[in-house]
Design an enzyme around this catalytic site. Sequence first.
Site, mmCIF file in Angstrom:
data_model
loop_
_atom_site.group_PDB
_atom_site.id
_atom_site.type_symbol
_atom_site.label_atom_id
_atom_site.label_comp_id
_atom_site.label_asym_id
_atom_site.label_seq_id
_atom_site.Cartn_x
_atom_site.Cartn_y
_atom_site.Cartn_z
ATOM 1 N N GLY A 117 0.825 -1.330 0.017
ATOM 2 C CA GLY A 117 0.094 -0.088 0.035
ATOM 3 C C GLY A 117 0.653 1.295 0.046
ATOM 4 O O GLY A 117 1.819 1.144 0.215
ATOM 5 N N ARG A 120 3.619 6.071 1.969
ATOM 6 C CA ARG A 120 4.399 7.354 2.076
ATOM 7 C C ARG A 120 3.725 8.461 1.087
ATOM 8 O O ARG A 120 4.172 9.288 0.849
ATOM 9 C CB ARG A 120 5.918 7.513 2.146
ATOM 10 C CG ARG A 120 6.279 6.687 0.900
ATOM 11 C CD ARG A 120 7.715 6.999 0.902
ATOM 12 N NE ARG A 120 8.459 6.123 -0.037
ATOM 13 C CZ ARG A 120 9.533 6.213 -0.541
ATOM 14 N NH1 ARG A 120 10.359 7.028 -0.045
ATOM 15 N NH2 ARG A 120 9.997 5.257 -1.363
ATOM 16 N N LYS A 140 4.229 12.398 -2.982
ATOM 17 C CA LYS A 140 5.102 11.319 -2.142
ATOM 18 C C LYS A 140 6.065 11.716 -1.136
ATOM 19 O O LYS A 140 6.787 12.801 -1.566
ATOM 20 C CB LYS A 140 6.050 10.616 -3.540
ATOM 21 C CG LYS A 140 6.701 9.420 -2.992
ATOM 22 C CD LYS A 140 7.410 8.663 -4.296
ATOM 23 C CE LYS A 140 8.057 7.556 -3.974
ATOM 24 N NZ LYS A 140 8.525 6.786 -5.083
ATOM 25 N N ASP A 152 8.609 5.446 7.920
ATOM 26 C CA ASP A 152 8.452 6.725 8.293
ATOM 27 C C ASP A 152 7.621 7.629 7.725
ATOM 28 O O ASP A 152 7.189 8.878 7.837
ATOM 29 C CB ASP A 152 9.743 7.516 8.782
ATOM 30 C CG ASP A 152 10.506 7.575 7.377
ATOM 31 O OD1 ASP A 152 10.126 7.334 6.418
ATOM 32 O OD2 ASP A 152 11.709 8.321 7.899
ATOM 33 N N ARG A 210 3.506 14.061 -7.803
ATOM 34 C CA ARG A 210 3.337 13.292 -9.030
ATOM 35 C C ARG A 210 2.033 13.314 -9.671
ATOM 36 O O ARG A 210 1.139 13.504 -9.186
ATOM 37 C CB ARG A 210 3.814 11.917 -8.620
ATOM 38 C CG ARG A 210 5.243 11.635 -8.190
ATOM 39 C CD ARG A 210 5.575 10.356 -8.109
ATOM 40 N NE ARG A 210 5.023 9.518 -7.577
ATOM 41 C CZ ARG A 210 4.994 7.929 -7.139
ATOM 42 N NH1 ARG A 210 6.013 7.468 -7.802
ATOM 43 N NH2 ARG A 210 4.218 7.382 -6.639
ATOM 44 N N ARG A 217 -1.845 -0.570 -9.658
ATOM 45 C CA ARG A 217 -0.590 -1.277 -9.907
ATOM 46 C C ARG A 217 -1.025 -2.928 -10.279
ATOM 47 O O ARG A 217 -2.268 -3.129 -9.860
ATOM 48 C CB ARG A 217 0.390 -1.464 -8.672
ATOM 49 C CG ARG A 217 0.987 -0.015 -8.553
ATOM 50 C CD ARG A 217 0.762 0.408 -7.109
ATOM 51 N NE ARG A 217 0.897 1.628 -6.567
ATOM 52 C CZ ARG A 217 2.119 2.287 -6.534
ATOM 53 N NH1 ARG A 217 3.151 1.649 -6.708
ATOM 54 N NH2 ARG A 217 2.261 3.559 -6.365
ATOM 55 N N ASP A 287 4.249 -4.574 -7.294
ATOM 56 C CA ASP A 287 3.670 -3.259 -6.787
ATOM 57 C C ASP A 287 4.213 -2.072 -7.524
ATOM 58 O O ASP A 287 3.719 -1.003 -7.268
ATOM 59 C CB ASP A 287 4.095 -3.047 -5.343
ATOM 60 C CG ASP A 287 5.428 -3.470 -4.854
ATOM 61 O OD1 ASP A 287 6.000 -4.396 -5.223
ATOM 62 O OD2 ASP A 287 5.955 -2.278 -4.245
ATOM 63 N N ASN A 288 5.241 -2.162 -8.223
ATOM 64 C CA ASN A 288 5.967 -1.068 -8.903
ATOM 65 C C ASN A 288 5.521 -1.160 -10.540
ATOM 66 O O ASN A 288 6.132 -0.456 -11.212
ATOM 67 C CB ASN A 288 7.169 -0.956 -8.971
ATOM 68 C CG ASN A 288 7.636 -0.537 -7.549
ATOM 69 O OD1 ASN A 288 6.803 -0.027 -6.666
ATOM 70 N ND2 ASN A 288 8.895 -0.877 -6.975
#
Length: 540
Positions: A117, A120, A140, A152, A210, A217, A287-288
Amino acid sequence: MKMEGELTVLKKNLTEWRFNQYPKYILLPIDENNDQICSNIKNVVFSEVTPCPLERNIQLVCVSEDALISILDMDPDIANREEFAEFIAGRKLPYGALPVAHRYGGHQYGMWVGQLGDGRAHILGEYINRLGERWQLQLKGSGLTPYSRMHDGRAVLRSALREMIACEACHFLGIPTVRAAGLVVSDEAVVRDVYFTGNPGRERAAILLRLAECWFRFGSLEILARTGELAVLRQLADFIIKEHFPDIQLSDENRFIRLFSEVAHRTLDLVAKWQGFGFTHGLLNTDNMSILGITLDYGPFGFVDSYDGGFVANCSDGEGRYSLAKQPDVVVWNVGQLANALKPLLTSSQQVHMAHILKTLDTYCKNKILETFLLKIGLKEEKWGDEQLIEKLLDMMQKTGADFTATFRQLAELEPNEMVNETKLNEKWSLKRLSSHASWGCWLDQYRERLDKEAVDASTVGVFEDERRRRMLNVNPAYVPRNWLLQEAVNDAEKNDFRKARFLLDVMRLPYDVQPEAEARGFASQPPQWAYALKISCST
Ligand code: AMP
Ligand code: MG
């Protein structure tokens, strides 16, 4: 570029600019219980969650004027306003925003790792521009979300700047890609262990704005199939078809096969483009992999300098799973995971059909790559022996360490009979290197013979030679964002000097045009020695 008569419609401030419609994703299941950690959540595609702004000393690093004007209908002067940096920093949500984080899963390095998921990233909303195009804006590095897991929620300047420049460079090179509109950095510190050596250091947090038509994805569908959320899987697949694949009818009982086939072929077309530019994504996890077949999530990517099929951009990829030459195979494998995710929606005969499509993909991809390289050496259609001609060229490049980008460019800059002339070769550093191979003369004879055949089909040899060079100059760029150029831009940006970053971004707007200042700065020259030893971390 500003289009005539359209200047007046460009928005000059963020009061004028707003999300002009509800985002379509509101129709998908969104979890509103946003402080929940979503490790076990089910039956949602998004979680509603607001960005956590960067606070300390926000600075605008760079913007893409083209993205602002041609996608967002913004006057580039908007970037001089404080509110613009605040907007990217997550402090000022435009009117009409509905910030969400997307839930997806993925296969990383070939292993199913479950739910990932947007840990960030925040999708802010959808903007419909003056051309009627629908674009989703995403920040992002904008803080924790229910999908942050142990991380983080932040991005560091180093990787965000690389991503900013790569998005825009790939777009202008002609590689389908997510776009980037602007980047801010703050004095907020984040801790990263860049090379995973057990020596973490402090870096500054950055946020990248972005843009994409959507952010789905392969892993968006995979997570739903894996956990048996089949109603939502069907809903999402139908949504993707309706919103992003208008040529497929929702009433078509074979729509999921068509969706699969379309995504698969677009994705392989994309890989062929990557190979043609020596672009190595570096982290081809499912996932990319964008459902739109565009380049997504630039991390430890690299444009190869000295050609080497085994080039690995990502220093964490010890086995070279995502090396340059392996990208086609690994992407076909990823497409296989997309097939698995769609399988629960198919009848058994449709599953057989899908298996047939899958079997054709290796050959499809191989042919696309061959087509790409034929164009790179100035040939339009394949004739017998062309594949060997290209293989031999790449082999000589690999053996001599000739530069990938510069070799193809320089093949377009000389006439074939000049390519044996020492004086001429001395002007072309990469061809010079290539010509040290014992088979160079022999290869050149074959190339000339092949060009003659093409010229006979065209009209006369002289006319054809001009045309060959013109065509080749249009597909073989003078400049790509090489790792050393990015590294220099990053080094300066870390000291708050953004000039190199902005210059590189500017040069990459016209990567096929020779630009005196870029030449003077060595953008098309042999990279400095240290460039060859650069390692790119996937710690971003
Ligand atoms: P990537 O390798 O960058 O494609 O990221 C893989 C997954 O890790 C995605 O779910 C990201 O959202 C998540 N991720 C990576 N870095 C961070 C971070 N600093 N904070 C939160 N999530 C992250
Ligand atoms: Mg990612």
